[in-house]
Scaffold this motif. Structure first.
Motif, short mmCIF file in Angstrom:
data_model
loop_
_atom_site.label_atom_id
_atom_site.label_comp_id
_atom_site.label_asym_id
_atom_site.label_seq_id
_atom_site.Cartn_x
_atom_site.Cartn_y
_atom_site.Cartn_z
N ALA A 58 50.24 36.58 41.12
CA ALA A 58 48.80 35.79 41.68
C ALA A 58 48.31 35.97 43.26
CB ALA A 58 47.78 34.88 40.50
N VAL A 59 49.82 35.04 43.86
CA VAL A 59 49.58 34.55 45.20
C VAL A 59 49.45 35.70 45.89
CG1 VAL A 59 50.97 33.05 47.11
CG2 VAL A 59 50.36 32.35 44.69
N TYR A 60 50.10 36.61 45.73
CA TYR A 60 50.38 37.65 46.39
C TYR A 60 49.27 38.92 46.22
CZ TYR A 60 51.91 42.09 47.40
OH TYR A 60 51.23 43.76 48.25
N ALA A 61 48.58 38.98 44.93
CA ALA A 61 47.71 39.41 44.66
C ALA A 61 46.23 38.86 46.24
CB ALA A 61 46.67 39.52 43.54
N TYR A 62 46.22 37.57 46.51
CA TYR A 62 46.12 36.63 47.34
C TYR A 62 46.02 36.78 48.86
CZ TYR A 62 43.53 32.75 50.07
OH TYR A 62 42.65 32.32 51.10
N CYS A 63 47.49 36.77 48.61
CA CYS A 63 47.89 37.22 50.16
C CYS A 63 47.40 38.80 50.80
CB CYS A 63 49.57 37.40 49.92
SG CYS A 63 49.50 35.19 50.32
N ARG A 64 47.60 39.73 49.77
CA ARG A 64 46.96 40.84 49.52
C ARG A 64 45.60 41.73 50.30
NH1 ARG A 64 49.87 44.44 52.07
NH2 ARG A 64 48.44 44.13 53.17
N TRP A 65 44.96 40.66 49.10
CA TRP A 65 43.45 40.90 49.53
C TRP A 65 43.03 40.31 50.68
CZ3 TRP A 65 38.33 42.37 47.51
CH2 TRP A 65 39.05 43.29 46.58
N ARG A 99 34.85 34.34 40.24
CA ARG A 99 34.44 35.02 39.16
C ARG A 99 36.06 36.26 39.42
NH1 ARG A 99 30.60 38.21 41.76
NH2 ARG A 99 30.40 39.23 39.83
N HIS A 100 36.34 37.00 41.40
CA HIS A 100 36.80 38.15 41.28
C HIS A 100 38.26 37.46 40.40
CE1 HIS A 100 39.74 40.42 44.14
NE2 HIS A 100 38.46 40.50 44.37
N PRO A 101 38.42 39.04 39.74
CA PRO A 101 39.79 38.94 39.52
C PRO A 101 40.94 38.15 39.63
CG PRO A 101 39.82 40.50 39.71
CD PRO A 101 38.51 40.16 39.92
N VAL A 102 41.42 38.29 41.47
CA VAL A 102 42.14 37.92 41.69
C VAL A 102 42.55 36.27 41.53
CG1 VAL A 102 43.22 36.61 43.93
CG2 VAL A 102 42.98 39.22 42.99
N MET A 103 41.38 35.22 42.42
CA MET A 103 40.33 34.47 41.96
C MET A 103 41.03 33.03 40.59
SD MET A 103 40.63 33.37 45.14
CE MET A 103 39.89 34.51 46.82
N VAL A 104 40.41 34.51 39.66
CA VAL A 104 40.67 33.46 38.16
C VAL A 104 42.10 33.16 38.09
CG1 VAL A 104 40.17 34.39 35.63
CG2 VAL A 104 38.19 34.77 37.50
N ALA A 105 42.91 34.30 38.18
CA ALA A 105 44.72 34.66 37.58
C ALA A 105 44.73 32.74 38.54
CB ALA A 105 44.88 35.37 38.26
N LEU A 106 44.64 32.94 40.13
CA LEU A 106 44.53 32.23 40.53
C LEU A 106 44.54 31.11 40.39
CD1 LEU A 106 46.69 31.99 43.31
CD2 LEU A 106 44.61 31.27 44.77
N GLN A 107 43.57 30.81 39.82
CA GLN A 107 42.86 29.34 39.55
C GLN A 107 43.67 28.11 38.05
OE1 GLN A 107 39.64 28.58 37.20
NE2 GLN A 107 39.00 27.05 38.84
#
Length: 307
Positions: A58-65, A99-107
């Motif tokens: 989840a953290v990696y996906a946030y950084c990648r986006w 809403r965004h899938p990355v943010m749903v996981a990150l929350q």
């Protein structure tokens, strides 16, 4: 620009229309992004405890986006607009329903590990700075950039490891700044092609490497001495941060050691090409990465047996 990311942006960006994403689907999205996009993450994840993998994804996906919004959308005003939207999406993790899938996981990760918004927001400051600042007059200014572009990642790792305190954060900052600087010295030519120069102007002046030399991508004795200086200064940062290894929980120590030795290995590669990073980008071969993982595991095992 990355057509794959642009397709994802059209689907999940500010103008995208899609049904609500459930946590399991969001977790799958982040896992697939982490596994498909960046080989080095896959190497590091071999050593991570399985229970932490989805949170690192989840953290990696946030950084990648965040990175792709800055670098794969044409830059400038459009990138800044998208980064503002991304900040709003992040803050929904703290005071609303993302809403965004990355943010749903990150929350879920934020809540489980009590991560404050600061490290996530600091990363966005760096990506915004990339749109406005292309050169750095002094080393101190470059390190200030690293405080936002790299150090938050180390602090996020500390939170995920449930090991955050100011002492460890200071050590992690040394390592993360060193990793960022190593990437800059490795990518002098690639960054120059993008209009970015991370070699501090004061250092170029000190070693007599002129703006004309830079514009011509000239490899000169002055450039070699400049790079030697930057490599040695960066190596010292890795050494200053290395006590973090023994300060971390046992299950994370190998990962921290791997990142340090990976960075040091790239610095040695720069030395081995005679500091001519204009001509060749120093990288580790796949077998060398495998040797790094194996040797790191062996050192950890030997240390435990000795203890």
């Amino acid at each position: 620009m990355d057509s794959r990311f642009l397709a994802e942006l059209a689907k999940y960006g500010p103008d995208g229309i899609y049904p609500p994403i459930d946590p399991l689907r969001a977790q799958t999205y982040c896992r697939q992004l982490a596994r498909s996009h960046y080989e080095n993450f896959s190497v590091a994840s071999l050593l991570l405890p399985r229970r932490l993998l989805r949170h690192f994804h989840a953290v990696y996906a946030y950084c990648r986006w965040s990175d792709d919004l800055a670098d794969e959308t044409g830059g400038g005003v459009r990138a800044l607009h998208l980064l503002r939207w991304w900040r709003e999406e992040l803050l929904r993790c703290y005071d609303g329903k993302p809403r965004h899938p990355v943010m749903v996981a990150l929350q879920r990760t934020i809540r489980q590990f009590h991560i404050p918004p600061t490290p996530f927001l600091d990363l966005l400051i760096a990506f915004e700075q990339d749109q406005l600042v292309k050169r750095y007059p002094t080393y101190d200014q470059l390190c200030q950039y690293c405080r936002n572009s790299a150090n938050p990642v180390g602090r996020l790792v500390l939170y995920l490891s449930e090991a955050y305190d100011e002492k460890r954060a200071g050590l992690a900052d040394h390592i993360c700044t060193a990793l960022q600087l190593t990437n800059f010295w490795q990518d002098v030519a690639r960054d120059f092609d993008l209009g970015r120069v991370y070699l501090p102007e004061e250092d170029r002046r000190r070693f007599g490497y002129s703006d004309d030399d830079l514009a011509a991508r000239s490899f000169t004795p002055a450039f070699a001495e400049l790079m030697r200086f930057e490599v040695e200064r960066t190596r010292e940062l890795f050494y200053r941060g290395s006590p973090l290894i023994e300060e971390m929980p046992d299950v994370i120590q190998a990962d921290v050691e791997l990142f340090i030795h990976g960075g040091l290995s790239i610095l040695r590669k720069i030395e081995q090409v005679g500091y001519n990073v204009w001509d060749r980008r120093p990288v580790l071969a796949r077998w060398e990465k495998g040797v790094l993982v194996a040797s790191t595991l062996w050192r950890r095992l030997r240390a435990r047996l000795a203890g």
